[in-house]
Design a protein around this motif. Structure first.
Motif, PDB file in Angstrom:
ATOM      1  N   GLU A 244       0.686  -1.073  -0.107  1.00 42.97           N
ATOM      2  CA  GLU A 244      -0.207   0.135  -0.154  1.00 42.97           C
ATOM      3  C   GLU A 244       1.128   1.012   0.196  1.00 42.97           C
ATOM      4  O   GLU A 244       0.869   1.981  -0.375  1.00 42.97           O
ATOM      5  CB  GLU A 244      -0.841   0.092   1.167  1.00 42.97           C
ATOM      6  CG  GLU A 244      -1.900   1.086   1.245  1.00 42.97           C
ATOM      7  CD  GLU A 244      -2.791   1.145   2.405  1.00 42.97           C
ATOM      8  OE1 GLU A 244      -3.692   2.109   2.480  1.00 42.97           O
ATOM      9  OE2 GLU A 244      -2.640   0.473   3.463  1.00 42.97           O
ATOM     10  N   ASN A 245       1.781   1.100   0.748  1.00 40.12           N
ATOM     11  CA  ASN A 245       2.960   2.372   0.900  1.00 40.12           C
ATOM     12  C   ASN A 245       3.747   2.856  -0.188  1.00 40.12           C
ATOM     13  O   ASN A 245       3.773   3.572  -0.943  1.00 40.12           O
ATOM     14  CB  ASN A 245       3.795   2.042   2.178  1.00 40.12           C
ATOM     15  CG  ASN A 245       3.036   2.762   3.763  1.00 40.12           C
ATOM     16  OD1 ASN A 245       2.218   3.330   3.655  1.00 40.12           O
ATOM     17  ND2 ASN A 245       3.967   1.771   4.010  1.00 40.12           N
ATOM     18  N   LEU A 246       4.369   1.588  -0.941  1.00 42.10           N
ATOM     19  CA  LEU A 246       4.369   1.448  -2.100  1.00 42.10           C
ATOM     20  C   LEU A 246       3.677   2.306  -3.318  1.00 42.10           C
ATOM     21  O   LEU A 246       4.608   3.039  -3.975  1.00 42.10           O
ATOM     22  CB  LEU A 246       5.386  -0.188  -2.468  1.00 42.10           C
ATOM     23  CG  LEU A 246       6.414   0.686  -3.204  1.00 42.10           C
ATOM     24  CD1 LEU A 246       7.666   1.342  -2.930  1.00 42.10           C
ATOM     25  CD2 LEU A 246       6.670  -1.366  -3.969  1.00 42.10           C
ATOM     26  N   ALA A 247       2.373   1.660  -3.377  1.00 41.79           N
ATOM     27  CA  ALA A 247       1.756   2.094  -4.266  1.00 41.79           C
ATOM     28  C   ALA A 247       1.604   3.463  -3.979  1.00 41.79           C
ATOM     29  O   ALA A 247       1.330   4.352  -5.567  1.00 41.79           O
ATOM     30  CB  ALA A 247       0.200   1.376  -4.390  1.00 41.79           C
ATOM     31  N   MET A 248       1.270   4.287  -3.064  1.00 43.23           N
ATOM     32  CA  MET A 248       0.503   4.969  -2.874  1.00 43.23           C
ATOM     33  C   MET A 248       2.339   6.315  -3.224  1.00 43.23           C
ATOM     34  O   MET A 248       1.505   7.448  -3.791  1.00 43.23           O
ATOM     35  CB  MET A 248       0.510   5.738  -1.358  1.00 43.23           C
ATOM     36  CG  MET A 248      -1.187   5.621  -0.771  1.00 43.23           C
ATOM     37  SD  MET A 248      -1.938   6.229  -1.929  1.00 43.23           S
ATOM     38  CE  MET A 248      -2.473   4.224  -2.445  1.00 43.23           C
ATOM     39  N   LEU A 249       3.783   5.684  -2.827  1.00 41.10           N
ATOM     40  CA  LEU A 249       4.151   6.333  -3.274  1.00 41.10           C
ATOM     41  C   LEU A 249       4.751   6.423  -5.184  1.00 41.10           C
ATOM     42  O   LEU A 249       4.928   8.187  -5.118  1.00 41.10           O
ATOM     43  CB  LEU A 249       6.207   5.898  -2.978  1.00 41.10           C
ATOM     44  CG  LEU A 249       6.953   6.492  -3.052  1.00 41.10           C
ATOM     45  CD1 LEU A 249       7.772   6.428  -1.333  1.00 41.10           C
ATOM     46  CD2 LEU A 249       8.028   6.398  -3.754  1.00 41.10           C
TER      47      LEU A 249
ATOM     48  N   LEU B 289       1.623   9.395   0.251  1.00 38.27           N
ATOM     49  CA  LEU B 289       1.060  10.094  -0.463  1.00 38.27           C
ATOM     50  C   LEU B 289       1.556  11.036  -1.055  1.00 38.27           C
ATOM     51  O   LEU B 289       1.632  12.245  -2.196  1.00 38.27           O
ATOM     52  CB  LEU B 289      -0.486   9.521  -0.717  1.00 38.27           C
ATOM     53  CG  LEU B 289      -0.919  10.072  -2.491  1.00 38.27           C
ATOM     54  CD1 LEU B 289      -0.818   9.950  -3.630  1.00 38.27           C
ATOM     55  CD2 LEU B 289      -2.574  10.201  -2.071  1.00 38.27           C
ATOM     56  N   LEU B 290       1.290  12.154   0.109  1.00 38.44           N
ATOM     57  CA  LEU B 290       0.881  13.349  -0.532  1.00 38.44           C
ATOM     58  C   LEU B 290       2.348  14.426  -0.019  1.00 38.44           C
ATOM     59  O   LEU B 290       2.989  15.355  -1.200  1.00 38.44           O
ATOM     60  CB  LEU B 290       0.158  14.315   0.681  1.00 38.44           C
ATOM     61  CG  LEU B 290      -1.256  14.065   1.065  1.00 38.44           C
ATOM     62  CD1 LEU B 290      -1.922  15.074   1.994  1.00 38.44           C
ATOM     63  CD2 LEU B 290      -1.678  14.548   0.138  1.00 38.44           C
TER      64      LEU B 290
ATOM     65  N   THR C  28       8.342   6.480  10.016  1.00 38.66           N
ATOM     66  CA  THR C  28       7.749   5.868   8.110  1.00 38.66           C
ATOM     67  C   THR C  28       7.744   6.702   6.802  1.00 38.66           C
ATOM     68  O   THR C  28       8.737   6.692   5.679  1.00 38.66           O
ATOM     69  CB  THR C  28       6.975   5.018   7.895  1.00 38.66           C
ATOM     70  OG1 THR C  28       6.956   4.161   9.233  1.00 38.66           O
ATOM     71  CG2 THR C  28       6.934   3.977   6.767  1.00 38.66           C
ATOM     72  N   ILE C  29       7.828   8.208   7.327  1.00 37.52           N
ATOM     73  CA  ILE C  29       7.771   9.060   6.350  1.00 37.52           C
ATOM     74  C   ILE C  29       9.086   8.893   6.516  1.00 37.52           C
ATOM     75  O   ILE C  29       8.735   9.637   4.658  1.00 37.52           O
ATOM     76  CB  ILE C  29       6.584  10.116   7.327  1.00 37.52           C
ATOM     77  CG1 ILE C  29       5.144   9.258   7.292  1.00 37.52           C
ATOM     78  CG2 ILE C  29       6.658  11.419   6.453  1.00 37.52           C
ATOM     79  CD1 ILE C  29       4.210  10.237   8.763  1.00 37.52           C
ATOM     80  N   PHE C  30       9.896   9.249   6.645  1.00 45.87           N
ATOM     81  CA  PHE C  30      10.931   9.692   7.092  1.00 45.87           C
ATOM     82  C   PHE C  30      11.799   9.121   5.666  1.00 45.87           C
ATOM     83  O   PHE C  30      12.492   9.603   4.715  1.00 45.87           O
ATOM     84  CB  PHE C  30      12.098  10.003   7.741  1.00 45.87           C
ATOM     85  CG  PHE C  30      11.952  11.367   9.051  1.00 45.87           C
ATOM     86  CD1 PHE C  30      11.504  12.372   8.738  1.00 45.87           C
ATOM     87  CD2 PHE C  30      12.253  10.834  10.196  1.00 45.87           C
ATOM     88  CE1 PHE C  30      10.521  13.184   9.319  1.00 45.87           C
ATOM     89  CE2 PHE C  30      11.844  11.496  10.696  1.00 45.87           C
ATOM     90  CZ  PHE C  30      10.559  13.378  10.411  1.00 45.87           C
ATOM     91  N   ALA C  31      11.936   7.703   5.618  1.00 45.82           N
ATOM     92  CA  ALA C  31      12.414   6.865   4.901  1.00 45.82           C
ATOM     93  C   ALA C  31      11.327   6.963   3.301  1.00 45.82           C
ATOM     94  O   ALA C  31      11.930   6.717   2.371  1.00 45.82           O
ATOM     95  CB  ALA C  31      11.757   5.595   5.061  1.00 45.82           C
ATOM     96  N   SER C  32      10.535   7.058   3.191  1.00 48.18           N
ATOM     97  CA  SER C  32       9.303   6.795   2.016  1.00 48.18           C
ATOM     98  C   SER C  32      10.228   8.312   1.304  1.00 48.18           C
ATOM     99  O   SER C  32      10.025   8.584   0.046  1.00 48.18           O
ATOM    100  CB  SER C  32       7.975   7.444   2.669  1.00 48.18           C
ATOM    101  OG  SER C  32       7.867   9.022   2.712  1.00 48.18           O
TER     102      SER C  32
ATOM    103  N   VAL D  22      12.583  10.570  -3.635  1.00 49.46           N
ATOM    104  CA  VAL D  22      13.982  11.302  -4.207  1.00 49.46           C
ATOM    105  C   VAL D  22      14.381  10.476  -5.147  1.00 49.46           C
ATOM    106  O   VAL D  22      14.888  10.644  -6.205  1.00 49.46           O
ATOM    107  CB  VAL D  22      15.152  11.647  -2.801  1.00 49.46           C
ATOM    108  CG1 VAL D  22      16.408  12.273  -3.969  1.00 49.46           C
ATOM    109  CG2 VAL D  22      14.178  13.026  -1.949  1.00 49.46           C
ATOM    110  N   ILE D  23      14.861   8.713  -4.784  1.00 53.08           N
ATOM    111  CA  ILE D  23      15.477   8.210  -5.281  1.00 53.08           C
ATOM    112  C   ILE D  23      14.524   7.976  -6.984  1.00 53.08           C
ATOM    113  O   ILE D  23      14.508   7.397  -8.061  1.00 53.08           O
ATOM    114  CB  ILE D  23      15.794   6.559  -4.929  1.00 53.08           C
ATOM    115  CG1 ILE D  23      16.973   7.109  -4.344  1.00 53.08           C
ATOM    116  CG2 ILE D  23      16.376   6.234  -5.820  1.00 53.08           C
ATOM    117  CD1 ILE D  23      17.044   6.110  -3.168  1.00 53.08           C
ATOM    118  N   GLY D  24      13.413   7.435  -6.161  1.00 53.08           N
ATOM    119  CA  GLY D  24      11.925   7.283  -7.604  1.00 53.08           C
ATOM    120  C   GLY D  24      11.810   8.381  -8.334  1.00 53.08           C
ATOM    121  O   GLY D  24      11.360   7.931  -9.418  1.00 53.08           O
ATOM    122  N   MET D  25      12.112   9.683  -7.898  1.00 51.63           N
ATOM    123  CA  MET D  25      11.264  10.542  -8.975  1.00 51.63           C
ATOM    124  C   MET D  25      12.541  10.849  -9.630  1.00 51.63           C
ATOM    125  O   MET D  25      12.298  11.746 -11.125  1.00 51.63           O
ATOM    126  CB  MET D  25      11.223  12.114  -8.301  1.00 51.63           C
ATOM    127  CG  MET D  25      12.196  12.583  -8.086  1.00 51.63           C
ATOM    128  SD  MET D  25      11.735  14.077  -6.660  1.00 51.63           S
ATOM    129  CE  MET D  25      13.302  15.177  -6.343  1.00 51.63           C
TER     130      MET D  25
END
Lengths: 199, 509
Positions: B18-23, B63-64, B367-371, B376-379
């Motif tokens: 879920e978290n990864l999908a939102m990311l 997500l936000l 978890t929010i920090f880690a996301s 950053v890497i994902g974008m």
């Protein structure tokens, strides 16, 4: 360094501002002063049990309103006595922070903005009667036309598609109960909901 | 060590489906809003907000924040290639990035922007992770005067950086603070400015002010401007532009720019922690500092990588910087973080020092920090894969986009409480937002005034009640005194800047 920005047509005037210019510029501040003074007057009527040493529920709003009225009074005085037009000569050359409130394009299209606001208000007023589907299709259609999109067939298709997407997202995905309207419009809404699988 | 462990736990939680999908969704939306000139980052976060109502706190905030993070970077692509700044923070990229593209170095410029976003994003997130815990411990020692001082500092910097007119910014702030007093007073139970209307008894929900001013107000302002059709034509032309690949700089080139990378990262992160100094301010300031102190500062504007790296690092680094006061003190410093605060509150979680008090909430925070590391890497990865498709969104006609934004604003607020009164408030604030834009009043001070007003008032009133109405308490306590001094300095800064500018102008005349 200078963030080079084009000059606004109404801002780079060399002529000294007239009385009417000053009045026009001061008008919003006058309006805020009037509202502020009225609200300050209202703070005198706040009803509370006055305990010894308490400053009361009016203290904070009064502090804020005094600051607001004071700032407006300062600006009105500045505009009346010291304003020589919006020339940039006094601005720092090394102004690296952009002026985010400035809009060089200006606000010429008041009619379009008013019509758009009117369309939103009309949409909200008709929503309980027409239901979400009919009202939203009409709203998106009229909004796009007001905004100047010329192809009416495309507008109609997009309005229908967007409405169905919104219905699906909000009714099916996040379970929001949207208005279905009255009479035949309610029937239409229910039919569309059935089509989208919203039970 | 505990911070490291918590970050690792956070990382594992980010990779839950879920978290990864939102990311990923957040990054995609962020990319889209970042490149669309009419659609700001704040708009993007507002549009996504209603979908977080049914989610848990972690996926919602992930997500936000992903939208926020990606939104500061995606515009680099269109700014460099097409001279279309998706966001105002992309404007400095036009000066050197677009010039590089004109000089046949578009792929290199895109590569530099990507590296800058990666370095700035990762370094500032690491800074945020390191700083969050100590700051939250410090914040736990805050009493009412210190809290009031912190809010004053936040509001004063927002006012100081809000625009050209300090007076207009203060007036906007006062209007926001006044709006926040509407309803039943929390200390005395007195009804204030309700005009006997049941609608106003419960106060004005700040979400309505936020969505109305930034969402509907922005659309109305855009419709009030005449240049819309021309902008659309440029957008269409841009969407059909030939595609350019990204060429990453070599290690030797990176080493040569180490001073720029370091300087801009530190500057972007530190400036980002100051409320009001959003991505735009940090981007412009980073570029300005590079021009003044960089080795090739005098040549900036002619198409140098430094002119791409400095503003891009500044923009991306500011995101993590902004999250620091939000998560540790519960004080948002920008429109974007204000909406993230709203998402926290909608889930019944109050950001602030207590977020780090219990084990469960600490894990959520980390978890929010880690996301954000992953974001950053994902974008950066997505800029290779996704942005060429996303850039085609530029061909969407603005009228449809505007209609969709208005619909999202209306439905987003309605979905919160199923209350039509909230929707009417949004429209009212939309009209107010239009007037604010028209008369050149900055919106951010008003919105933050509405949000921070209750905190400011309650800490002010508690201080007054606890210290026998002695207002000097705000200056006598070491912490609050220091913060208040900073607040006063922040307010004096624009006046001092204007004075120095005038003196210089007269000197050169």
């Amino acid at each position: 360094m200078t963030a080079s920005r084009p000059a606004s047509s109404d801002q780079q005037t060399d002529a000294a501002p007239t009385f009417q210019d000053r009045l026009k510029r001061s008008l919003p501040y006058f309006l805020i002063v009037c509202v502020g003074l009225y609200l300050l007057h209202l703070t005198r009527g706040f009803d509370y049990d006055q305990a010894a040493g308490s400053i009361g529920p009016h203290a904070w709003p009064r502090l804020v309103l005094f600051l607001m009225v004071g700032c407006c009074a300062f600006e009105i005085l500045r505009l009346a006595l010291f304003w020589n037009g919006d020339r940039r000569s006094g601005q720092a050359d090394d102004d690296v922070v952009p002026d985010l409130t400035e809009d060089d394009a200006g606000f010429d299209n008041l009619a379009q903005a008013s019509a758009a606001l009117g369309a939103i208000i009309a949409y909200l007023l008709t929503l309980p009667y027409l239901g979400f589907f009919a009202a939203t299709v009409t709203f998106i259609w009229s909004f796009a036309v007001i905004a100047g999109y010329p192809r009416l067939f495309t507008v109609t298709v997009v309005a229908l598609s967007l409405t169905l997407i919104f219905m699906f997202l909000f009714m099916k995905v996040i379970y929001v109960s949207l208005p279905i309207g009255m009479g035949p419009f309610a029937q239409l809404s229910l039919w569309m909901m059935k089509l989208l699988g919203v039970t | 060590m505990e911070v490291f462990d918590l970050t690792l736990i956070g990382l594992t939680r980010v990779f839950s489906p879920e978290n990864l999908a939102m990311l990923c969704i957040g990054l995609s939306i962020g990319m889209a809003v970042g490149i669309m000139p009419g659609l700001g980052i704040v708009n993007g976060i507002i549009l996504a907000l209603p979908f977080t109502y049914k989610m848990g706190i972690e996926p919602s905030i992930i997500l936000l924040t992903s939208i926020y993070m990606a939104g500061t970077y995606a515009g680099a692509y269109t700014a460099i290639l097409y001279r279309i700044p998706g966001e105002s923070n992309d404007i400095p990229l036009l000066w050197d990035g677009y010039r590089m593209a004109q000089n046949g170095q578009a792929a290199n410029a895109l590569g530099w922007a990507l590296v800058a976003a990666l370095v700035g994003g990762l370094a500032s997130t690491a800074f945020m992770v390191a700083l969050a815990r100590p700051l939250s411990v410090l914040a736990l020692s805050f009493g009412a005067p210190e809290y009031f001082a912190a809010v004053c500092f936040g509001l004063s910097t927002v006012v100081a950086l809000g625009g050209r007119s300090l007076v207009n910014a203060i007036i906007g702030l006062c209007i926001g603070l006044t709006i926040s007093t509407v309803g039943i007073d929390s200390i005395y139970g007195t009804s204030r400015f309700t005009f006997d209307a049941p609608l106003l008894t419960g106060g004005i929900p700040y979400l309505t002010a936020l969505i109305g001013m930034y969402g509907v107000g922005e659309v109305l302002s855009r419709m009030g401007r005449p240049a819309q059709a021309a902008g659309q034509a440029v957008s269409r032309q841009a969407a059909s532009h030939s595609l350019t690949k990204t060429t990453l700089p070599k290690w030797s080139e990176l080493w040569a720019l180490r001073a720029t990378l370091g300087r801009s990262t530190v500057l972007g992160t530190l400036l980002g922690t100051i409320p009001g100094a959003g991505a735009t301010v940090t981007s412009f300031v980073s570029y300005g500092v590079e021009k003044q102190y960089g080795k090739r500062g005098a040549q900036l504007g002619s198409g140098l990588p430094e002119g791409v790296v400095a503003p891009q690092i500044g923009s991306t680094a500011s995101v993590a910087g902004h999250m620091v006061p939000l998560l540790t003190l519960g004080l948002p410093g920008s429109g974007a973080t204000a909406i993230i605060l709203a998402a926290f509150l909608l889930h019944g979680v109050q950001p602030g020092p207590l977020l780090f008090a219990s084990e469960a909430s600490r894990i959520t925070a980390y978890t929010i920090f880690a996301s954000m590391f992953i974001a950053v890497i994902g974008m950066c990865l997505m800029s290779f894969l996704w942005i060429r498709i996303t850039v085609r969104m530029l061909s969407i006609p603005t009228p449809f986009l505007d209609a969709a934004i208005v619909m999202f604003c209306i439905l987003g607020v309605y979905a919160d409480r199923n209350n039509m009164s909230d929707v009417w408030m949004v429209v009212t604030f939309g009209g107010l937002g239009y007037l604010f834009e028209k008369f050149k009043f900055p919106i951010a001070p008003l919105v933050l005034g509405v949000i921070l007003g209750p905190i400011a008032e309650s800490s002010f009133m508690q201080s007054m009640l606890s210290f026998d109405n002695d207002w000097t308490i705000f200056f006598r306590s070491p912490i609050s005194g220091t913060i208040m001094a900073c607040a006063i300095l922040a307010l004096l800064y624009p006046a001092a800047k204007q004075y120095i500018g005038r003196k210089r102008a007269f000197g050169t005349a």
